[in-house]
Scaffold this motif. Structure first.
Motif, PDB file in Angstrom:
ATOM      1  N   TRP A 182       0.507  -3.970  -4.725  1.00 22.38           N
ATOM      2  CA  TRP A 182       0.298  -3.317  -3.302  1.00 22.38           C
ATOM      3  C   TRP A 182       1.731  -3.805  -2.636  1.00 22.38           C
ATOM      4  O   TRP A 182       2.040  -5.096  -2.701  1.00 22.38           O
ATOM      5  N   ILE A 183       2.183  -2.826  -1.635  1.00 23.01           N
ATOM      6  CA  ILE A 183       3.487  -3.172  -0.868  1.00 23.01           C
ATOM      7  C   ILE A 183       3.182  -2.743   0.487  1.00 23.01           C
ATOM      8  O   ILE A 183       2.843  -1.920   0.757  1.00 23.01           O
ATOM      9  N   ILE A 184       3.491  -3.936   1.330  1.00 22.88           N
ATOM     10  CA  ILE A 184       3.621  -3.660   2.657  1.00 22.88           C
ATOM     11  C   ILE A 184       5.123  -3.597   3.119  1.00 22.88           C
ATOM     12  O   ILE A 184       5.872  -4.410   2.797  1.00 22.88           O
ATOM     13  N   THR A 185       5.571  -2.364   3.778  1.00 20.42           N
ATOM     14  CA  THR A 185       6.870  -2.113   4.161  1.00 20.42           C
ATOM     15  C   THR A 185       6.901  -2.410   5.890  1.00 20.42           C
ATOM     16  O   THR A 185       5.893  -1.686   6.568  1.00 20.42           O
ATOM     17  N   ALA A 186       7.504  -3.136   6.519  1.00 21.57           N
ATOM     18  CA  ALA A 186       7.482  -3.526   7.857  1.00 21.57           C
ATOM     19  C   ALA A 186       8.903  -3.456   8.493  1.00 21.57           C
ATOM     20  O   ALA A 186       9.898  -3.551   7.839  1.00 21.57           O
ATOM     21  N   MET A 195      10.018  -5.896   2.987  1.00 17.13           N
ATOM     22  CA  MET A 195       8.803  -5.569   2.202  1.00 17.13           C
ATOM     23  C   MET A 195       8.266  -6.696   1.422  1.00 17.13           C
ATOM     24  O   MET A 195       8.868  -7.895   1.083  1.00 17.13           O
ATOM     25  N   PHE A 196       6.684  -6.808   1.632  1.00 15.28           N
ATOM     26  CA  PHE A 196       5.967  -7.770   0.986  1.00 15.28           C
ATOM     27  C   PHE A 196       5.199  -7.266  -0.285  1.00 15.28           C
ATOM     28  O   PHE A 196       4.649  -5.913  -0.006  1.00 15.28           O
ATOM     29  N   ILE A 209      -7.134  -6.514  -1.568  1.00 12.30           N
ATOM     30  CA  ILE A 209      -7.816  -7.701  -0.596  1.00 12.30           C
ATOM     31  C   ILE A 209      -6.882  -8.215   0.001  1.00 12.30           C
ATOM     32  O   ILE A 209      -6.639  -8.354   1.304  1.00 12.30           O
ATOM     33  N   GLU A 210      -6.163  -8.880  -0.767  1.00  9.74           N
ATOM     34  CA  GLU A 210      -4.964  -9.941  -0.210  1.00  9.74           C
ATOM     35  C   GLU A 210      -3.878  -9.035   0.569  1.00  9.74           C
ATOM     36  O   GLU A 210      -3.463  -9.432   1.776  1.00  9.74           O
ATOM     37  N   ALA A 211      -3.423  -7.776   0.228  1.00  8.78           N
ATOM     38  CA  ALA A 211      -2.580  -7.000   0.963  1.00  8.78           C
ATOM     39  C   ALA A 211      -3.205  -6.676   2.333  1.00  8.78           C
ATOM     40  O   ALA A 211      -2.532  -6.619   3.319  1.00  8.78           O
ATOM     41  N   ARG A 212      -4.415  -6.116   2.362  1.00  8.67           N
ATOM     42  CA  ARG A 212      -5.096  -5.445   3.758  1.00  8.67           C
ATOM     43  C   ARG A 212      -5.334  -6.866   4.575  1.00  8.67           C
ATOM     44  O   ARG A 212      -5.159  -6.430   5.812  1.00  8.67           O
ATOM     45  N   LYS A 213      -5.502  -8.142   4.065  1.00 11.04           N
ATOM     46  CA  LYS A 213      -5.560  -9.086   4.914  1.00 11.04           C
ATOM     47  C   LYS A 213      -4.397  -9.256   5.679  1.00 11.04           C
ATOM     48  O   LYS A 213      -3.944  -9.482   6.778  1.00 11.04           O
ATOM     49  N   ALA A 214      -3.296  -9.130   4.935  1.00 12.14           N
ATOM     50  CA  ALA A 214      -1.814  -9.462   5.314  1.00 12.14           C
ATOM     51  C   ALA A 214      -1.433  -8.317   6.453  1.00 12.14           C
ATOM     52  O   ALA A 214      -0.768  -8.558   7.515  1.00 12.14           O
ATOM     53  N   PHE A 215      -1.962  -7.192   5.970  1.00 11.76           N
ATOM     54  CA  PHE A 215      -1.436  -6.115   6.812  1.00 11.76           C
ATOM     55  C   PHE A 215      -2.086  -6.046   8.003  1.00 11.76           C
ATOM     56  O   PHE A 215      -1.346  -5.795   9.039  1.00 11.76           O
ATOM     57  N   LYS A 216      -3.087  -6.543   8.541  1.00  9.76           N
ATOM     58  CA  LYS A 216      -3.678  -6.911   9.690  1.00  9.76           C
ATOM     59  C   LYS A 216      -2.967  -7.949  10.537  1.00  9.76           C
ATOM     60  O   LYS A 216      -3.084  -7.661  11.841  1.00  9.76           O
ATOM     61  N   LYS A 232       4.162  -0.450  10.245  1.00 12.71           N
ATOM     62  CA  LYS A 232       3.980  -1.111   8.861  1.00 12.71           C
ATOM     63  C   LYS A 232       3.545   0.143   8.016  1.00 12.71           C
ATOM     64  O   LYS A 232       2.652   0.868   8.686  1.00 12.71           O
ATOM     65  N   ILE A 233       3.469   0.073   6.931  1.00 14.94           N
ATOM     66  CA  ILE A 233       3.160   0.970   5.863  1.00 14.94           C
ATOM     67  C   ILE A 233       2.742   0.170   4.643  1.00 14.94           C
ATOM     68  O   ILE A 233       3.169  -0.912   4.177  1.00 14.94           O
ATOM     69  N   LEU A 234       1.248   0.357   4.359  1.00 19.96           N
ATOM     70  CA  LEU A 234       0.871  -0.253   3.027  1.00 19.96           C
ATOM     71  C   LEU A 234       0.648   0.889   1.984  1.00 19.96           C
ATOM     72  O   LEU A 234       0.000   2.096   2.147  1.00 19.96           O
ATOM     73  N   SER A 235       1.481   0.459   0.902  1.00 13.54           N
ATOM     74  CA  SER A 235       1.382   1.567  -0.254  1.00 13.54           C
ATOM     75  C   SER A 235       0.689   0.812  -1.477  1.00 13.54           C
ATOM     76  O   SER A 235       0.827  -0.463  -1.822  1.00 13.54           O
ATOM     77  N   GLU A 236       0.171   1.397  -2.225  1.00 11.92           N
ATOM     78  CA  GLU A 236      -0.310   1.122  -3.677  1.00 11.92           C
ATOM     79  C   GLU A 236       0.817   1.504  -4.865  1.00 11.92           C
ATOM     80  O   GLU A 236       1.105   2.959  -4.689  1.00 11.92           O
TER      81      GLU A 236
END
Length: 52
Positions: free
Chosen positions: A2-6, A15-16, A22-29, A35-39
């Motif tokens: 999972w990648i978060i682009t901010a 990019m994270f 679960i870990e990605a969604r917690k950080a996304f919040k 920001k964009i959350l991608s799998e």
């Protein structure tokens, strides 16, 4: 994976990378701003290959 682009106001892109959703969604919040959350799915990965 999972990648978060901010994106910041200074035209910086960060990019994270996370191993699980679960870990990605917690950080996304917690990340502020745009920001964009991608799998990312690799089709050559044997874990996600379909058995036919």
């Amino acid at each position: 994976m999972w990648i978060i682009t901010a994106y910041s106001n200074l035209n910086d892109t960060t990019m994270f990378e996370y191993e699980n959703e679960i870990e990605a969604r917690k950080a996304f919040k917690e990340i502020q701003g745009c920001k964009i959350l991608s799998e990312v799915i690799y089709f050559n990965n044997s874990k996600s290959a379909l058995d036919v």
